[in-house]
Each structure stands twice: as structure tokens, then as C-alpha cells.
Enzyme design. Structure first.
Site, PDB file in Angstrom:
ATOM      1  CG  HIS A 201    -117.592  -3.857 -26.339  1.00  0.00           C
ATOM      2  ND1 HIS A 201    -117.646  -3.987 -27.759  1.00  0.00           N
ATOM      3  CD2 HIS A 201    -118.684  -3.420 -25.829  1.00  0.00           C
ATOM      4  CE1 HIS A 201    -118.751  -3.616 -28.166  1.00  0.00           C
ATOM      5  NE2 HIS A 201    -119.574  -3.429 -27.110  1.00  0.00           N
ATOM      6  CG  ASP A 203    -122.850  -4.079 -24.064  1.00  0.00           C
ATOM      7  OD1 ASP A 203    -122.097  -3.646 -24.756  1.00  0.00           O
ATOM      8  OD2 ASP A 203    -123.898  -4.765 -24.668  1.00  0.00           O
ATOM      9  CG  HIS A 258    -121.115  -7.619 -28.094  1.00  0.00           C
ATOM     10  ND1 HIS A 258    -120.948  -7.709 -26.645  1.00  0.00           N
ATOM     11  CD2 HIS A 258    -121.599  -6.551 -28.515  1.00  0.00           C
ATOM     12  CE1 HIS A 258    -121.536  -6.556 -26.168  1.00  0.00           C
ATOM     13  NE2 HIS A 258    -121.523  -5.614 -27.222  1.00  0.00           N
ATOM     14  NE  ARG A 268    -124.728  -4.659 -38.215  1.00  0.00           N
ATOM     15  CZ  ARG A 268    -124.956  -4.317 -36.712  1.00  0.00           C
ATOM     16  NH1 ARG A 268    -124.253  -3.495 -35.928  1.00  0.00           N
ATOM     17  NH2 ARG A 268    -125.590  -5.062 -36.001  1.00  0.00           N
TER      18      ARG A 268
END
Length: 328
Positions: A201, A203, A258, A268
């Protein structure tokens, strides 16, 4: 308190003796303490829409304290975490990303950048410890927002735009629609498998500021469509150009596509500040960047209009496609 591990000798050498340089695939590394490094910001936004920042002056203790509080939150039983949800879109979410069928190997907490308005969510979960959580978020966001505004003002200087706060004032505005997200990607049961933690996607906001623990997973797409993995660095920040900044620069800056691959043997944790404009703000190419004869690539829209269209889309959609001037 989480104790951040010491950097390796190579990391120490890079941080202490850095001149403008690059990490994987030539992605820029920007040292905010060095004026000559700042001059490469525009190129980074044009070529990648992404760069790594060191010597950012965000206190390590703010980073460590918030990481500690985030770990406490995500370690709670699911029933306790769900008191902060379901997301509307703010609150706690698990696996479902948005309302249109996207899923990931992730759980998250999405907050407004004004955590006072989220206080009741914290209080219902943490009880007397809610103030500590809220203060950790506030301290961190205050420092990260200051860095984001500094970067945006440097970009305005390099583009020779007046006033220099043309971008940063949108984040500083009391009505700024900025948000903060904490993601936790569980350890992958089969590290050899390519598990999508968060699908590809861009941002939608102006700028995104990302920090994660020392676990890999972030990937960005290059201009040729190839994906590259970004090595983790818990002491540094990664900056994404958002869709709104791409529009304001008439496509000169590129909103980076990304994703997160969750195939690490350890969990993570990432924290992202999304710097957004007020809902009523009109977003369109800046006249000062429209040099002789340049076509206007995008129709003007309000942030509210764009945010609504993003909310009704899928992650991988080309969200700006609706606002492109076809004749341009």
C-alpha cells in the site's frame, strides 16, 4: 524499561562517521546533524519516496519507554486488548485491516495523535497505569512530530518554497488529522514461509515516520517494480512520502509503495506516526511548483474526501487514480 541493545561496531562507525551515503539498493541515508546530508532529501523523495534518518534528536529513552508500554499492551490477554476495540477505525484490531477484506499477520492499536481523546480506552485497560501509557505516547509523538516538521521545512527550503512551513503547518494545526499506529507481528511459525504481515500500500497522509524493534520485515517497491528488504535499525527512523505530499508536489515526490513480510522467528513491533492535514484542508499541486507549462496532474480535493475514499478502498488500490487529471 526496555533496554535497547547496543549497536554493532559497524553501526557505530556508520552513525559516528557518516557522510551522505546509501543503504540497500541505493536508498538514501540522511544525517540530520549534517547540512550537506540535508541537501539530498529532495532526491530521496523523488527517487524513492523513502529514506532512513539518523542523528534525529528523538531521545532514546522516549523510544524505549514507549516500546516497553507497547509490549505490555500486546502481552495482555485478548479479552483485555479488545476493550480498546473494535476499531472504528480507532482502537484495537487483530488480523483484519480496514473494512474491505484485507487481512494480515498483525495486531494493532490505532490512536489519534491527541491521546487525551483516547484516555478512556487506556483507563479501561491499564487502570492506574493508564497515565504512564498515555505519557509515553505523548512524549514520543511530541518528539517525532517535531522531527517530521523539521524534515518538511528542510524540503520546502530545498524546493525554494515560501513560506517554509507550507507543509509543516498542516501537522502543527490544532485540527491536524494525524494518527498513530502500533503494530505487532507475531513470530512466524514457519520462518521459511512468506507470510504477509501487512499488504502492499501507500500511505495517504503527508508524511509517515516509522520506527521498529530490531526485527526485519519491511519491504519497499522500487521504480522498476522490484521489492527490496529494508534492514531493521531500532535507533533510526524511516520516512515515507505520503499520497498527499505527492499531490502537493505535482508528482515530483513519489508516495512509496511498501509492505511487511512477517516471516521472522521473533515478533516485530513497529510504531508509525502519520502526519496528516486538517479534514477541511484542500490538497492540490502547489502553484509555486508548477513551472512554465507544467500540466496539473491532480484534481484538488479535501483531505476529508480523500480519507473517505481511502477508507472505502483496498490496501493495494491506486487510490490517487480517482484524482488524476487524465488530460494531463
Amino acid at each position: 524499561m526496555v533496554i535497547l541493545s547496543k549497536p554493532s561496531p559497524m553501526e557505530q562507525f556508520t552513525n559516528n562517521h557518516h557522510r551522505t551515503t546509501f543503504f540497500p539498493a541505493g536508498v538514501p541515508l540522511i544525517d540530520l546533524s549534517k547540512p550537506d546530508s540535508k541537501s539530498h532529501l529532495v532526491n530521496a523523495c523523488e527517487e524513492f519516496g523513502f529514506f532512513k534518518v539518523i542523528n534525529h534528536r528523538v531521545p532514546v529513552e522516549f523510544m524505549a519507554e514507549l516500546e516497553s508500554e507497547a509490549i505490555k499492551f500486546f502481552s495482555l490477554p485478548l479479552s483485555a486488548k479488545q476493550k480498546a476495540g473494535p476499531p472504528d477505525p480507532f482502537g484495537y484490531g487483530n488480523k483484519k485491516i480496514g473494512c474491505n477484506g484485507d487481512v494480515g499477520w498483525v495486531e494493532y492499536l490505532l490512536l489519534t495523535a491527541n491521546t487525551d481523546s483516547d484516555y478512556q480506552r487506556f483507563a479501561s485497560i491499564f487502570g492506574e497505569a493508564a497515565d504512564k501509557f498515555r505519557c509515553a505516547v505523548n512524549d514520543y509523538l511530541s518528539a517525532v512530530k517535531k522531527m517530521a516538521c523539521e524534515i518538511l521545512e528542510i524540503l520546502a527550503d530545498e524546493l525554494k518554497i515560501q513560506p517554509r512551513d507550507v507543509f509543516s503547518k498542516l501537522l502543527k494545526d490544532e485540527e491536524s488529522d494525524s494518527v498513530f499506529r502500533m503494530n505487532r507481528y507475531p513470530a512466524c511459525p514457519d520462518p521459511g514461509e512468506k507470510v504477509i504481515g501487512f499488504g502492499e500500500h501507500t500511505d495517504p497522509q503527508i508524511i509517515s515516520v516509522l520506527r521498529s524493534n530490531n526485527s526485519c520485515g519491511l519491504e519497499i517497491s522500487l521504480k522498476d517494480g522490484n521489492w527490496i528488504s529494508i534492514p531493521p535499525d531500532q535507533y533510526s527512523f524511516f520516512i515515507n512520502v505520503g499520497d498527499s505530499l505527492q499531490v502537493m508536489t505535482n508528482g515530483r515526490f513519489k508516495s512509496v509503495r511498501h509492505r511487511v513480510i512477517a516471516n521472522s522467528p521473533k515478533s516485530r513491533l513497529s510504531m508509525i506516526y502519520f502526519g496528516g492535514p486538517p479534514l477541511s484542508e484542500k490538497i492540490g499541486p502547489l502553484p509555486s511548483l508548477m513551472e512554465g507549462g507544467d500540466s496539473c496532474l491532480y484534481k484538488e480535493f479535501t483531505w476529508f474526501e480523500y480519507k473517505k475514499s481511502v477508507y472505502n478502498s483496498r490496501l493495494a488500490d491506486n487510490r490517487l487514480g480517482l484524482y488524476e487529471n487524465i488530460a494531463a
